[in-house]
Design an enzyme around this catalytic site. Structure first.
Site, mmCIF file in Angstrom:
data_model
loop_
_atom_site.group_PDB
_atom_site.id
_atom_site.type_symbol
_atom_site.label_atom_id
_atom_site.label_comp_id
_atom_site.label_asym_id
_atom_site.label_seq_id
_atom_site.Cartn_x
_atom_site.Cartn_y
_atom_site.Cartn_z
ATOM 1 C CG HIS A 86 -1.761 1.215 1.354
ATOM 2 N ND1 HIS A 86 -2.999 1.329 0.757
ATOM 3 C CD2 HIS A 86 -1.548 2.393 2.002
ATOM 4 C CE1 HIS A 86 -3.514 2.522 1.034
ATOM 5 N NE2 HIS A 86 -2.652 3.165 1.799
ATOM 6 C CD GLU A 87 2.147 3.335 3.630
ATOM 7 O OE1 GLU A 87 2.371 4.468 3.153
ATOM 8 O OE2 GLU A 87 1.124 3.082 4.295
ATOM 9 C CG HIS A 135 0.475 6.246 -0.592
ATOM 10 N ND1 HIS A 135 -0.720 6.752 -1.063
ATOM 11 C CD2 HIS A 135 0.203 5.699 0.622
ATOM 12 C CE1 HIS A 135 -1.676 6.511 -0.173
ATOM 13 N NE2 HIS A 135 -1.142 5.878 0.843
#
Length: 237
Positions: free
Chosen positions: A99-100, A103
């Site tokens: 998920h990071e 980004h």
């Protein structure tokens, strides 16, 4: 008084939902943190592999204190993974790490909501901290020093700050959901998770997204309260 009571009646379920969402993300992460991935890759392995295979070589992967304190710091070019994610080879850990990285890829591909959120970050930080004190001080000035419009203008400034903070929360939702979609796609493409493991990762990411929904609801409710104050001042004038 009626408006204030209505505000409290709406606020209480929002706060309850926020508490439930926080508990849900913690319990869901704990559940799937006990499920090891078949690939045996840790959160650190996941983040470095996903970025390396997509040509990202200038972002460091660091370990930070705490649980679920994972975040991407674009200014410092760091993906910071919490103690519970960095060295864990669980489904929950690799989902959060991916998920990071999602980004990171939003930043690299110029994802528009992500760019808007980054612009709003400093304003939102100021607004979330100072909006309420400014509004309160403005109302007090308006009550006890009616001859000078300083109080009224202070209220307007506070409401504007909080409005920008609420806009930040609104833009954050599509950014977080998009990062989660990217994460699941990358995990399957790289063979870090199998198709059978993806639903579990999705549950972890969906639970985390609920906390952002709860924050937005509370922010919108407070902004509505401030908007009613604004309308009352304008009508009085």
């Amino acid at each position: 008084m009626f408006d204030y009571l209505l505000f409290l009646l709406l606020l209480i379920p929002c706060l309850a939902f926020s508490a439930w969402a926080s508990a849900r993300v913690s319990s869901t992460y704990s559940k799937y943190d006990r499920v090891q991935t078949r690939s045996c890759m840790t959160g650190y392995d996941t983040a470095t592999r996903l970025m390396r295979n997509r040509g990202v070589t200038d972002i460091a992967v660091n370990r930070v204190e705490g649980k679920l304190t994972d975040h991407y710091h674009p200014a410092r070019k760091q993906v910071n993974l919490s103690m519970s994610t960095y060295g864990s080879a669980s489904v929950a850990a690799v989902a959060v790490a991916a998920h990071e990285v999602g980004h990171v890829m939003q930043s690299r591909t110029g994802y528009v909501p992500y760019k808007i959120r980054n612009v709003l970050v400093p304003i939102a930080n100021i607004g979330s901290r100072l909006a309420l004190p400014i509004v309160i001080v403005g109302l007090l000035l308006d009550i006890f020093w009616e001859a000078v419009p300083y109080g009224e203008w202070a209220v307007y400034v506070g409401i504007a700050f909080y409005g920008l903070s609420t806009l930040f929360m609104l833009v954050t939702l599509p950014v977080e959901f998009n990062a989660s979609r990217r994460a699941k796609k990358m995990l399957v493409e790289e063979g870090i998770l199998t198709q059978e493991e993806v639903p579990a990762a999705g549950k972890v990411l969906s639970a985390a997204a609920l906390t952002y929904v709860a924050s937005l609801l509370i922010s919108l409710l407070y902004f509505l309260r401030f908007a009613l104050i604004f309308v009352s001042l304008v009508r009085r004038d």
